[in-house]
Design an enzyme around this catalytic site. Structure first.
Site, PDB file in Angstrom:
ATOM      1  CG  HIS A  62      -1.761   1.206   1.381  1.00 16.05           C
ATOM      2  ND1 HIS A  62      -3.071   1.269   0.954  1.00 16.05           N
ATOM      3  CD2 HIS A  62      -1.475   2.429   1.899  1.00 16.05           C
ATOM      4  CE1 HIS A  62      -3.552   2.488   1.205  1.00 16.05           C
ATOM      5  NE2 HIS A  62      -2.600   3.201   1.790  1.00 16.05           N
ATOM      6  CD  GLU A  63       1.887   3.699   3.592  1.00 20.23           C
ATOM      7  OE1 GLU A  63       2.251   4.808   3.154  1.00 20.23           O
ATOM      8  OE2 GLU A  63       0.748   3.504   4.056  1.00 20.23           O
TER       9      GLU A  63
HETATM   10 ZN   LIG Z   1      -2.589   5.209   2.235  1.00 21.72          ZN
END
Ligand SMILES: [Zn+2]
Length: 277
Positions: free
Chosen positions: A139-140
């Site tokens: 996600h990051e």
């Molecule tokens: Zn985020």
């Protein structure tokens, strides 16, 4: 005489307005040429990827000066192994990837432009399985690949400088204004606490792209589902005092439902299981 003066003033004003409108349209046109990786969404981007990477490198050095790296070799290796696999799947050769585990009991993780990834030991209490940790890191990393920080910086520059935003952005790296919006976009440096929030669009894009790259790297996409359910429970346990990470990444029921809806198709198309993960 007054009538002529009025007309002249009107014409001049009209020209000025037209020039401003033209400048605005040009800025938007140039910016609209940018498209997000994977999703092809139109983006407003006033600074180049190279400028973003340069700022990312400076910020990464600042974080490493300020924070303490973990000595837990097993966890450090775990973060690096998962990170390297996702980096291979992300296929971004211009990035100089680094994966750091920071010794701090804080639910936090981020990836700076250029591929400097930071995971805080506090998040490992929630991301217990490798699939869940891959969901956080995916996600990051997706936020960086999709240039969400650059987008947030561009919006902030437009709000602050209007038509001059593009010329301010050209001085990125040297301009204090750009340095400040960078800190706000990433929540690093002196500006911690006044973080510009991710938009819902960016969050759901990072969820989707994050699941894709984690799945390509060999991690089960259901890790994202169990992770965000735990995040939701953690957020509820904190009551009013929302941790910084969750204020920019709200663990809403909508997010969980969206992840659940996308999971099957992503697994079918991208999941490459590994025997050892
Ligand atoms: Zn985020």
């Amino acid at each position: 005489m007054n009538r002529y003066l009025n007309r002249l003033l009107n014409v001049m004003l009209d020209r000025k307005l037209k020039r401003a409108a033209l400048l605005f349209c040009l800025t938007v046109l140039v910016a609209a040429c940018a498209h997000a990786a994977y999703t092809n969404r139109n983006q407003l981007l006033l600074i180049s990827e190279g400028q973003e990477m340069q700022l990312g490198l400076q910020a990464s050095n600042d974080v490493l000066k300020k924070e303490k790296e973990s000595h837990d070799q097993m966890q450090v290796e775990r973060v690096k192994r998962i990170g390297r696999r996702i980096a291979v799947a992300a296929n971004k050769p211009e990035y100089k990837w680094e994966f750091h585990l920071i010794e701090k009991n804080e639910v936090n993780a981020f990836c700076l432009p250029g591929g400097k990834v930071f995971v805080y030991t506090g998040i490992l209490n929630l991301a217990t399985s490798n699939d869940e940790l891959a969901a956080v890191m995916g996600h990051e990393i997706a936020h960086a690949l999709e240039r969400h920080g650059g987008e947030r910086m561009s919006t902030a520059l437009m709000l602050q400088f209007g038509g001059q935003a593009a010329s301010v952005a050209l001085g990125a790296g040297t301009s204090p204004a750009v340095g400040q919006v960078f800190s706000q976009a990433y929540g690093v440096g002196a500006q911690v606490g006044v973080l510009l929030p991710h938009s819902r669009t960016q969050e759901s894009e990072a969820d989707e792209v994050g699941m894709i790259i984690a799945a390509k790297a060999g991690y089960e996409p259901s890790g994202a589902l169990t992770l965000w359910r735990k995040m939701d429970a953690y957020q509820k346990s904190k009551g009013q005092s929302t941790p910084a990470f969750l204020s920019t990444h709200p663990a809403s029921q909508q997010r969980i439902a969206d992840i659940q809806a996308k999971m099957g198709a992503i697994r079918a198309q991208y999941f490459q299981p590994h025997y050892l993960n």
